[in-house]
Design an enzyme around this catalytic site. Structure first.
Site, mmCIF file in Angstrom:
data_model
loop_
_atom_site.group_PDB
_atom_site.id
_atom_site.type_symbol
_atom_site.label_atom_id
_atom_site.label_comp_id
_atom_site.label_asym_id
_atom_site.label_seq_id
_atom_site.Cartn_x
_atom_site.Cartn_y
_atom_site.Cartn_z
ATOM 1 N N ASN A 9 0.942 -1.107 0.131
ATOM 2 C CA ASN A 9 0.095 -0.126 -0.063
ATOM 3 C C ASN A 9 1.095 1.113 0.183
ATOM 4 O O ASN A 9 1.406 1.751 0.923
ATOM 5 C CB ASN A 9 -0.672 -0.027 1.301
ATOM 6 N N LYS A 11 -0.104 4.137 -0.355
ATOM 7 C CA LYS A 11 -0.458 5.609 0.418
ATOM 8 C C LYS A 11 -0.160 6.559 -0.588
ATOM 9 O O LYS A 11 -0.082 6.526 -1.764
ATOM 10 C CB LYS A 11 0.144 5.791 1.995
ATOM 11 N N HIS A 94 -9.526 1.610 4.848
ATOM 12 C CA HIS A 94 -8.191 1.492 5.483
ATOM 13 C C HIS A 94 -8.243 2.347 6.773
ATOM 14 O O HIS A 94 -8.804 3.385 6.991
ATOM 15 C CB HIS A 94 -7.122 2.027 4.634
ATOM 16 N N GLU A 96 -6.304 4.671 8.073
ATOM 17 C CA GLU A 96 -6.151 6.093 7.733
ATOM 18 C C GLU A 96 -7.382 6.861 7.076
ATOM 19 O O GLU A 96 -7.547 8.035 7.102
ATOM 20 C CB GLU A 96 -4.994 6.403 6.826
ATOM 21 N N GLU A 166 -5.424 -4.714 10.377
ATOM 22 C CA GLU A 166 -4.207 -3.798 10.692
ATOM 23 C C GLU A 166 -4.502 -3.126 11.954
ATOM 24 O O GLU A 166 -5.023 -2.160 11.907
ATOM 25 C CB GLU A 166 -4.192 -2.898 9.603
ATOM 26 N N GLY A 172 2.904 2.267 10.838
ATOM 27 C CA GLY A 172 3.839 3.313 10.554
ATOM 28 C C GLY A 172 4.572 3.615 11.754
ATOM 29 O O GLY A 172 5.166 4.803 11.889
ATOM 30 N N SER A 212 3.820 -2.275 10.173
ATOM 31 C CA SER A 212 5.037 -2.290 10.510
ATOM 32 C C SER A 212 5.770 -3.583 10.057
ATOM 33 O O SER A 212 6.661 -3.920 10.541
ATOM 34 C CB SER A 212 5.511 -1.780 11.801
HETATM 35 P P1 13P Z 1 3.235 0.063 7.326
HETATM 36 O O1 13P Z 1 3.828 -0.990 6.770
HETATM 37 O O2 13P Z 1 4.093 1.548 6.753
HETATM 38 O O3 13P Z 1 3.172 0.364 8.956
HETATM 39 O O4 13P Z 1 1.874 0.478 7.031
HETATM 40 C C1 13P Z 1 0.810 -0.507 7.145
HETATM 41 C C2 13P Z 1 -0.328 -0.134 6.478
HETATM 42 O O5 13P Z 1 -1.200 0.838 6.635
HETATM 43 C C3 13P Z 1 -0.832 -1.057 5.042
HETATM 44 O O6 13P Z 1 -1.906 -0.526 4.967
#
Ligand code: 13P
Length: 251
Positions: A9, A11, A94, A96, A166, A172, A212
């Site tokens: 992903n 982002k 997601h 976010e 997740e 992150g 992560s």
């Molecule tokens: P990270 O791997 O950067 O922690 O992000 C995970 C994520 O949100 C994947 O959708």
């Protein structure tokens, strides 16, 4: 046996040139599609360019879509628009998007149904906040998110659905969930699918862990019985680490 999935992903990262360079760098080093389903979920403006360069062993997905077919929703992108770029997958719900763009379990459900209706494969995200993990309500949170996300979704559609667990506190932050904790949560989600649908559906659905994931943690995570792959942010941005993650999924 469930085929493993490694999904990046990206982002809000990578310009068109950077994205094309990435595909050029990884293409020949990724495992075959028979071994791993490898996906990159990219910003929508570069989806078509990536689709044109995808191979059997690297497929492309979007990161979001709107649930309505068309209309006065400035800045939004419909499922049919995504479909017209020939992407196969779309991330839905997601954390976010839930946190910064007010997505709710209800909008997640509407998007899942619309994605399936037009023939996109949704990667449906769920996961608890840190305070929910700490006050022991993780199962309740997953219960609500999963039952609402799949309301009125029929069992026949489930073969086109991927779930991503997740935990928000792991995204992150560099704080990856322990393999046992991630497996327990993915196993719990599998039991919810069994309760909502059937044992067969629960055995067949692919459940990914995200938060992560790195080249250091991927092997132990992938060795867990309920984890079928990863949804990876940061570590999917560099070609060499993405290649390593994908190869770690080969069982
Ligand atoms: P990270 O791997 O950067 O922690 O992000 C995970 C994520 O949100 C994947 O959708």
């Amino acid at each position: 046996m469930r085929k493993p999935i490694m999904a990046g992903n990206w982002k809000m990262n990578k310009t068109r040139d950077e994205a094309l360079e990435f595909v050029y760098q990884v293409q020949d080093a990724l495992p075959s599609k028979e071994k791993v389903e490898t996906i990159i979920c990219a910003p929508s403006i570069i989806l078509r360019d990536l689709v044109k360069r995808q191979g059997d062993n690297l497929r492309i997905g979007a990161q979001n879509m709107h649930e309505k077919d068309s209309g006065a929703y400035t800045g939004e992108i419909s499922a049919l628009m995504l479909k017209s770029t020939e992407v196969e997958y779309v991330i839905i719900g997601h954390s976010e998007r839930r946190q910064y763009f007010n997505e709710t379990d209800e909008s997640v459900n509407a998007k899942v149904k619309k994605a399936l209706e037009v023939g996109l494969k949704p990667i449906v995200c769920c996961g608890e906040l840190l305070e929910q993990r700490e006050n022991g309500t993780t199962h309740e949170v997953l219960d609500t998110q999963i039952s609402k996300a799949f309301a009125d979704v029929c069992e026949d559609s489930l073969s086109n659905v991927i779930i991503a667990y997740e935990p928000v506190w792991a995204i992150g932050t560099g704080k990856v969930a322990s393999p046992e904790m991630a497996d327990e949560a993915c196993g719990y989600i599998r039991s919810l699918v069994e309760k909502l649908y059937s044992k067969k559906a629960a055995n067949e659905i692919r459940i990914l862990y995200g938060g992560s994931v790195s080249t250091k943690s991927v092997n132990e995570l992938m060795a867990q019985p309920n984890i079928d792959g990863g949804l990876v942010g940061g570590a999917s941005l560099k070609a060499d680490s993405f290649i390593e993650l994908c190869n770690a999924c080969v069982k």
